[in-house]
Scaffold this motif. Structure first.
Motif, PDB file in Angstrom:
ATOM      1  N   GLU A 235       0.891 -15.440 -11.270  1.00 18.70           N
ATOM      2  CA  GLU A 235       0.569 -15.708 -12.487  1.00 18.70           C
ATOM      3  C   GLU A 235      -0.156 -16.481 -12.537  1.00 18.70           C
ATOM      4  N   HIS A 236      -0.440 -17.353 -12.052  1.00 18.92           N
ATOM      5  CA  HIS A 236      -1.730 -18.417 -12.076  1.00 18.92           C
ATOM      6  C   HIS A 236      -2.965 -17.540 -11.340  1.00 18.92           C
ATOM      7  N   LYS A 237      -3.248 -16.197 -11.388  1.00 23.90           N
ATOM      8  CA  LYS A 237      -4.694 -16.373 -10.632  1.00 23.90           C
ATOM      9  C   LYS A 237      -5.008 -14.837 -11.345  1.00 23.90           C
ATOM     10  N   THR A 238      -5.757 -15.092 -12.694  1.00 18.17           N
ATOM     11  CA  THR A 238      -6.824 -14.056 -13.168  1.00 18.17           C
ATOM     12  C   THR A 238      -7.090 -12.633 -12.044  1.00 18.17           C
ATOM     13  N   PRO A 239      -7.566 -11.509 -12.870  1.00 22.02           N
ATOM     14  CA  PRO A 239      -7.708 -10.438 -12.356  1.00 22.02           C
ATOM     15  C   PRO A 239      -9.026 -10.846 -11.338  1.00 22.02           C
ATOM     16  N   GLU A 240      -9.663 -11.488 -12.497  1.00 22.76           N
ATOM     17  CA  GLU A 240     -11.624 -11.758 -11.981  1.00 22.76           C
ATOM     18  C   GLU A 240     -11.234 -13.221 -10.875  1.00 22.76           C
ATOM     19  N   ASP A 241      -9.928 -13.820 -10.881  1.00 22.30           N
ATOM     20  CA  ASP A 241      -9.790 -14.645  -9.450  1.00 22.30           C
ATOM     21  C   ASP A 241     -10.093 -13.485  -8.022  1.00 22.30           C
ATOM     22  N   LEU A 242      -8.976 -12.179  -8.536  1.00 21.28           N
ATOM     23  CA  LEU A 242      -7.986 -11.996  -6.941  1.00 21.28           C
ATOM     24  C   LEU A 242      -9.520 -11.156  -6.978  1.00 21.28           C
ATOM     25  N   ARG A 243     -10.505 -10.686  -7.990  1.00 19.83           N
ATOM     26  CA  ARG A 243     -11.659 -10.215  -7.110  1.00 19.83           C
ATOM     27  C   ARG A 243     -13.046 -11.032  -6.643  1.00 19.83           C
ATOM     28  N   ARG A 244     -12.698 -12.485  -7.067  1.00 16.09           N
ATOM     29  CA  ARG A 244     -13.390 -12.959  -5.901  1.00 16.09           C
ATOM     30  C   ARG A 244     -12.949 -13.750  -4.121  1.00 16.09           C
ATOM     31  N   ILE A 245     -11.482 -13.513  -4.874  1.00 14.81           N
ATOM     32  CA  ILE A 245     -10.930 -13.943  -3.565  1.00 14.81           C
ATOM     33  C   ILE A 245     -11.483 -13.138  -3.157  1.00 14.81           C
ATOM     34  N   TYR A 246     -11.106 -11.473  -3.310  1.00 16.46           N
ATOM     35  CA  TYR A 246     -11.552 -11.010  -2.479  1.00 16.46           C
ATOM     36  C   TYR A 246     -12.600 -10.889  -1.920  1.00 16.46           C
ATOM     37  N   GLU A 247     -13.690 -11.105  -2.326  1.00 16.00           N
ATOM     38  CA  GLU A 247     -15.293 -10.542  -1.864  1.00 16.00           C
ATOM     39  C   GLU A 247     -15.437 -11.975  -1.202  1.00 16.00           C
ATOM     40  N   GLN A 248     -14.703 -13.002  -1.496  1.00 17.55           N
ATOM     41  CA  GLN A 248     -14.725 -13.933  -0.109  1.00 17.55           C
ATOM     42  C   GLN A 248     -14.306 -13.374   1.282  1.00 17.55           C
ATOM     43  N   GLY A 249     -13.601 -12.333   1.178  1.00 21.65           N
ATOM     44  CA  GLY A 249     -13.370 -12.080   2.513  1.00 21.65           C
ATOM     45  C   GLY A 249     -11.033 -11.854   3.263  1.00 21.65           C
ATOM     46  N   LEU A 250     -10.978 -12.720   1.872  1.00 24.65           N
ATOM     47  CA  LEU A 250      -9.387 -12.195   1.930  1.00 24.65           C
ATOM     48  C   LEU A 250      -9.309 -11.060   1.665  1.00 24.65           C
ATOM     49  N   ARG A 251      -8.796  -9.837   1.931  1.00 28.86           N
ATOM     50  CA  ARG A 251      -8.585  -8.485   2.136  1.00 28.86           C
ATOM     51  C   ARG A 251      -7.471  -7.928   2.137  1.00 28.86           C
ATOM     52  N   THR A 252      -5.944  -8.893   2.557  1.00 30.23           N
ATOM     53  CA  THR A 252      -4.526  -8.242   3.195  1.00 30.23           C
ATOM     54  C   THR A 252      -4.196  -9.510   3.101  1.00 30.23           C
ATOM     55  N   VAL A 253      -2.917  -9.310   2.062  1.00 28.54           N
ATOM     56  CA  VAL A 253      -2.394 -10.148   2.151  1.00 28.54           C
ATOM     57  C   VAL A 253      -0.469  -9.508   1.673  1.00 28.54           C
ATOM     58  N   TYR A 254       0.238 -10.518   2.915  1.00 28.99           N
ATOM     59  CA  TYR A 254       1.616  -9.921   2.846  1.00 28.99           C
ATOM     60  C   TYR A 254       2.972 -10.943   2.612  1.00 28.99           C
ATOM     61  N   THR A 255       3.551 -10.087   1.688  1.00 30.89           N
ATOM     62  CA  THR A 255       4.509 -10.995   0.819  1.00 30.89           C
ATOM     63  C   THR A 255       5.877 -11.022   1.203  1.00 30.89           C
ATOM     64  N   GLY A 256       6.828 -11.161   1.442  1.00 34.43           N
ATOM     65  CA  GLY A 256       8.034 -11.446   0.902  1.00 34.43           C
ATOM     66  C   GLY A 256       8.898 -10.587  -0.130  1.00 34.43           C
ATOM     67  N   LEU A 257       8.957  -9.538   0.322  1.00 39.27           N
ATOM     68  CA  LEU A 257       9.946  -9.190  -1.760  1.00 39.27           C
ATOM     69  C   LEU A 257      11.222  -9.098  -0.743  1.00 39.27           C
ATOM     70  N   GLU A 258      11.499  -9.074   0.570  1.00 38.43           N
ATOM     71  CA  GLU A 258      13.502  -9.035   0.926  1.00 38.43           C
ATOM     72  C   GLU A 258      14.091  -7.815   0.096  1.00 38.43           C
ATOM     73  N   THR A 259      14.705  -7.994  -0.843  1.00 38.45           N
ATOM     74  CA  THR A 259      14.949  -7.174  -1.248  1.00 38.45           C
ATOM     75  C   THR A 259      14.726  -6.537  -3.039  1.00 38.45           C
ATOM     76  N   GLY A 260      15.043  -5.558  -2.972  1.00 40.90           N
ATOM     77  CA  GLY A 260      14.812  -4.969  -4.757  1.00 40.90           C
ATOM     78  C   GLY A 260      15.536  -5.605  -5.960  1.00 40.90           C
ATOM     79  N   SER A 261      17.126  -5.379  -5.220  1.00 38.69           N
ATOM     80  CA  SER A 261      18.373  -6.039  -5.555  1.00 38.69           C
ATOM     81  C   SER A 261      17.910  -6.907  -6.927  1.00 38.69           C
ATOM     82  N   ASN A 262      18.508  -7.225  -7.971  1.00 34.12           N
ATOM     83  CA  ASN A 262      18.107  -8.701  -8.214  1.00 34.12           C
ATOM     84  C   ASN A 262      19.340  -9.589  -8.461  1.00 34.12           C
ATOM     85  N   ARG A 263      20.095  -8.665  -8.389  1.00 33.30           N
ATOM     86  CA  ARG A 263      21.258  -9.606  -7.389  1.00 33.30           C
ATOM     87  C   ARG A 263      21.616 -10.218  -6.152  1.00 33.30           C
ATOM     88  N   LEU A 264      20.841  -9.623  -5.773  1.00 30.26           N
ATOM     89  CA  LEU A 264      20.941 -10.150  -4.159  1.00 30.26           C
ATOM     90  C   LEU A 264      19.644 -11.224  -4.210  1.00 30.26           C
TER      91      LEU A 264
END
Ligand code: SF4
Length: 386
Positions: A235-264
């Motif tokens: 949430e601290h990154k604007t679309p413009e931030d994300l675009r600039r970071i992408y253009e700088q070379g960060l193209r792949t991001v890994y994230t732990g969703l872990e689960t879609g269950s909010n209770r879990l």
């Protein structure tokens, strides 16, 4: 790991590969042992000098693998054996090449390899985890740890406080890293920005750090960047931030969703809802990123099993995947030092046996087969930065 046939050697892309019986032993361009492989068995060395033996059972899949770290005596004996085989294989090379490799191999006694691991520890805090397709990236720790560090299932960074390196600290890190890696830097594919959620670094600073890394390591290594992201700080990154970071070379991001269950998720103390996590990943997709989404199969035990899969399936349906994206099914490994055990007992969650985990993985694979992303397995027990 014993063999009697005369070993032979092959040098490919600066690597030496020694064939001895049914084993193939790989050495890097400096003569450091990398790994040995034969049917149903691999022995790998990490840069921290751990040597891990992985055995597989035909038809048993990822949960049928066994892992064993060689003790110091076994490791020394193993090194002596493979280096003796490597030296014995050199006669099949032209004389000058054989002499060059002999000089390299002779330097790598068990003691020298242990000293090399000491040098590695001067460069890095432990590389606790990497995505499975990033074991050959060059890790640059622009941060230490995780800015949250409280998920109930995760002990990767409990040994360190979160810290964003200053420019001076990064310069020192890169100096040491270049000295340690030497010519091997050319063998690395891309730069993985560590540790647990480096995308939390403020945009201006992150861009400067990436620029510095590229300047120092050269654009062939520093062309593509990769990192982990937690979904709750995007949430601290604007679309413009994300675009600039992408253009700088960060193209792949890994994230732990872990689960879609909010209770879990709440039980696991994973901040934010699944809906917020999906929205964060879609913001990355809108900015053009390739994503790797990690799911923890078996977490929450049999009690959560149905809800875990159904809610995760639903969450994944909301992600705007494109070809090239990855979904990792990672069998849950109880860390035993984070309080998960006690909480699981208190909530009577139960735990899956290996056989049940195998069935769970198969069930998840079937349920996710129609996703537009590639679904693949990811065992955190295989992680070794080599
Ligand atoms: S956000 Fe990621 S790295 Fe941090 S504690 Fe949770 S799982 Fe571990």
């Amino acid at each position: 790991m014993r063999q009697t046939a005369t070993p032979t050697v092959n040098v490919r892309a600066h690597r030496m590969v020694v064939q001895a019986g049914d084993w193939r032993y790989h050495f890097d361009r400096t003569g450091r042992f990398l790994f040995g492989v034969r049917a149903h068995e691999v022995v790998r060395r990490g840069l921290d000098d751990r040597v891990v033996q992985v055995r597989t059972q035909a038809g048993a899949g990822i949960t049928g693998r066994t892992y064993r770290t060689l003790n110091p005596e076994e490791k020394a004996a193993f090194y002596r054996r493979v280096y003796a085989l490597a030296r014995a294989s050199l006669d099949s090379l032209p004389a000058t090449e054989a002499a060059r490799w002999r000089a390299l191999l002779e330097g790598w006694t068990p003691e020298a390899l242990a000293a090399d691991a000491q040098a590695f520890r001067q460069v890095y805090l432990p590389i606790s985890i990497l995505p499975p397709d990033q074991y050959h990236a060059l890790v640059v720790q622009i941060t230490h740890g995780c800015s949250y560090n409280r998920c109930l299932f995760c002990d990767f960074y409990r040994d360190r406080r979160f810290h964003i390196k200053s420019e001076d600290e990064l310069q020192v890190h890169l100096d040491r890293l270049q000295r340690f890696m030497g010519p091997r830097i050319a063998d690395r594919s891309g730069v993985f920005l560590g540790d647990g959620n480096a995308l939390v670094v403020p945009t201006g600073k992150l861009l400067t750090m990436m620029e510095l890394v590229r300047e120092r390591l050269g654009s062939s290594v520093g062309q593509d960047f990769y990192t982990f992201m937690d979904t709750f700080t995007l949430e601290h990154k604007t679309p413009e931030d994300l675009r600039r970071i992408y253009e700088q070379g960060l193209r792949t991001v890994y994230t732990g969703l872990e689960t879609g269950s909010n209770r879990l998720r709440a039980f696991l103390r994973k901040p934010g809802t699944a809906e917020e996590a999906v929205a964060a990943m879609n913001r990355l997709k809108e900015a053009g990123y390739r994503i790797g989404v990690i799911l923890m199969v078996g977490v929450g035990g049999p009690k959560f099993a149905r809800e875990h899969l159904a809610a995760t399936r639903q969450a994944l349906n909301g992600i705007h995947f494109t070809p090239g994206d990855l979904v990792y099914l990672s069998p849950f490994v109880d860390p035993h030092d984070t309080g998960y055990d006690e909480q699981a007992r208190a909530h009577a969650l139960g735990a899956f046996t290996d056989e049940q985990t195998r069935e769970e993985l198969a069930r998840w694979r079937r349920a996710l087969a129609s996703l537009p992303a590639k679904v693949t397995l990811y065992s955190i027990r295989e992680h070794l930065y080599a």
